[in-house]
Scaffold this motif. Structure first.
Motif, mmCIF file in Angstrom:
data_model
loop_
_atom_site.group_PDB
_atom_site.id
_atom_site.type_symbol
_atom_site.label_atom_id
_atom_site.label_comp_id
_atom_site.label_asym_id
_atom_site.label_seq_id
_atom_site.Cartn_x
_atom_site.Cartn_y
_atom_site.Cartn_z
ATOM 1 N N ASN A 70 52.648 38.437 59.830
ATOM 2 C CA ASN A 70 51.834 38.138 60.523
ATOM 3 C C ASN A 70 50.197 38.456 60.334
ATOM 4 N N GLU A 71 50.198 38.510 59.050
ATOM 5 C CA GLU A 71 48.574 38.934 58.477
ATOM 6 C C GLU A 71 47.691 37.725 58.655
ATOM 7 N N LYS A 72 46.602 37.960 59.161
ATOM 8 C CA LYS A 72 45.723 37.038 59.598
ATOM 9 C C LYS A 72 45.091 36.066 58.170
ATOM 10 N N ILE A 73 45.141 34.717 58.410
ATOM 11 C CA ILE A 73 44.814 34.201 57.280
ATOM 12 C C ILE A 73 43.413 34.525 56.664
ATOM 13 N N LYS A 74 42.572 34.879 57.464
ATOM 14 C CA LYS A 74 41.199 35.494 56.840
ATOM 15 C C LYS A 74 41.390 36.734 56.186
ATOM 16 N N LYS A 75 42.432 37.518 56.460
ATOM 17 C CA LYS A 75 42.642 38.846 55.738
ATOM 18 C C LYS A 75 43.321 38.205 54.339
ATOM 19 N N ILE A 76 44.136 37.498 54.329
ATOM 20 C CA ILE A 76 44.779 37.021 53.095
ATOM 21 C C ILE A 76 43.797 36.347 52.067
ATOM 22 N N PHE A 77 42.974 35.315 52.621
ATOM 23 C CA PHE A 77 42.018 34.670 52.017
ATOM 24 C C PHE A 77 41.042 35.934 51.422
ATOM 25 N N GLY A 78 40.802 36.603 52.266
ATOM 26 C CA GLY A 78 39.536 37.666 51.782
ATOM 27 C C GLY A 78 40.296 38.626 50.548
ATOM 28 N N MET A 79 41.519 38.939 50.700
ATOM 29 C CA MET A 79 42.050 39.533 49.739
ATOM 30 C C MET A 79 42.144 38.826 48.159
ATOM 31 N N TRP A 80 42.553 37.587 48.318
ATOM 32 C CA TRP A 80 42.597 37.014 47.075
ATOM 33 C C TRP A 80 41.080 36.613 46.557
ATOM 34 N N MET A 81 40.168 36.253 47.481
ATOM 35 C CA MET A 81 38.821 36.198 47.158
ATOM 36 C C MET A 81 37.914 37.492 46.519
ATOM 37 N N SER A 82 38.486 38.463 46.923
ATOM 38 C CA SER A 82 38.105 39.776 46.435
ATOM 39 C C SER A 82 38.649 39.787 45.036
ATOM 40 N N LEU A 83 39.795 39.331 44.740
ATOM 41 C CA LEU A 83 40.417 39.571 43.339
ATOM 42 C C LEU A 83 39.622 38.384 42.346
ATOM 43 N N CYS A 84 39.307 37.233 43.039
ATOM 44 C CA CYS A 84 38.670 36.402 42.126
ATOM 45 C C CYS A 84 37.186 37.073 41.671
ATOM 46 N N VAL A 85 36.559 37.445 42.614
ATOM 47 C CA VAL A 85 35.280 38.077 42.333
ATOM 48 C C VAL A 85 35.385 39.114 41.357
ATOM 49 N N LEU A 86 36.301 40.155 41.641
ATOM 50 C CA LEU A 86 36.537 41.396 40.701
ATOM 51 C C LEU A 86 36.885 40.757 39.285
ATOM 52 N N THR A 87 37.755 39.718 39.158
ATOM 53 C CA THR A 87 38.088 39.178 37.743
ATOM 54 C C THR A 87 36.806 38.432 37.122
ATOM 55 N N GLY A 88 36.276 37.712 37.934
ATOM 56 C CA GLY A 88 34.824 37.093 37.295
ATOM 57 C C GLY A 88 34.100 38.088 36.845
ATOM 58 N N ILE A 89 33.700 39.356 37.619
ATOM 59 C CA ILE A 89 32.977 40.294 37.390
ATOM 60 C C ILE A 89 33.535 41.012 35.953
ATOM 61 N N GLY A 90 34.730 41.184 35.933
ATOM 62 C CA GLY A 90 35.475 41.780 34.778
ATOM 63 C C GLY A 90 35.145 40.853 33.455
ATOM 64 N N ALA A 91 35.311 39.556 33.677
ATOM 65 C CA ALA A 91 35.054 38.619 32.548
ATOM 66 C C ALA A 91 33.606 38.772 31.910
ATOM 67 N N PHE A 92 32.626 38.715 33.113
ATOM 68 C CA PHE A 92 31.351 39.045 32.561
ATOM 69 C C PHE A 92 30.935 40.198 31.833
#
Length: 160
Positions: A70-92
């Motif tokens: 019962n986690e909210k979709i916004k929370k789930i999406f936010g967690m995965w988007m944060s990983l996308c941003v973190l890994t993008g910054i890591g690659a940069f």
């Protein structure tokens, strides 16, 4: 294990494991991009496919488990988007920090980062994904799925 996944701990553990694996991995991707640019080639298709094959099932499993808890979709999406941003910054950062052909201490630092990424992935698989998969799917399915994933990654390397 059942109690663990009911509280959402398994999904969060997978997410944290992907973060611990993905950030060092993204630094290495940045370094590979610099090396490929210097050699006027492209980054290995086998490596990119391997990263995709390793991370997609982990992300899907965690997202499904979170949704079942019962986690909210916004929370789930936010967690995965944060990983996308973190890994993008890591690659940069990897493109800025690492030389195309590391030697000496840089080479050992890269080995250290790769070791952290590999260790995080193995820990997450052993502690979270395999027990959860065994509980939900049973032994034969877990073994066959693991073997199929390994063979898929190996075949991409052999084809390329």
């Amino acid at each position: 294990m059942e109690e663990h996944s009911q509280k959402g701990g398994a999904a969060l553990s997978i997410w944290l494991g992907i973060a611990l694996d993905g950030i060092p991995e993204s630094l290495i991707i940045g370094m590979l991009v610099v090396a490929a640019a210097e050699q006027q080639t492209t980054v290995s298709l086998a490596f990119i496919a391997g990263v995709f094959l390793a991370n997609l099932p982990e992300a899907m499993s965690s997202a499904v488990t979170m949704r079942k808890n019962n986690e909210k979709i916004k929370k789930i999406f936010g967690m995965w988007m944060s990983l996308c941003v973190l890994t993008g910054i890591g690659a940069f950062l990897g493109t800025l920090i690492f030389p195309p052909h590391p030697e000496g201490l840089f080479l050992y630092f890269i080995f250290f980062i790769e070791g952290i990424a590999a260790g995080a992935m193995l820990t997450m698989i052993a502690e979270t994904m395999l027990p959860e998969a065994f509980e939900l799917g049973g032994g034969p399915i877990v073994g066959l799925s693991t073997l199929t994933g390994f063979l898929a990654a190996l075949s991409v390397k052999l084809i390329h």
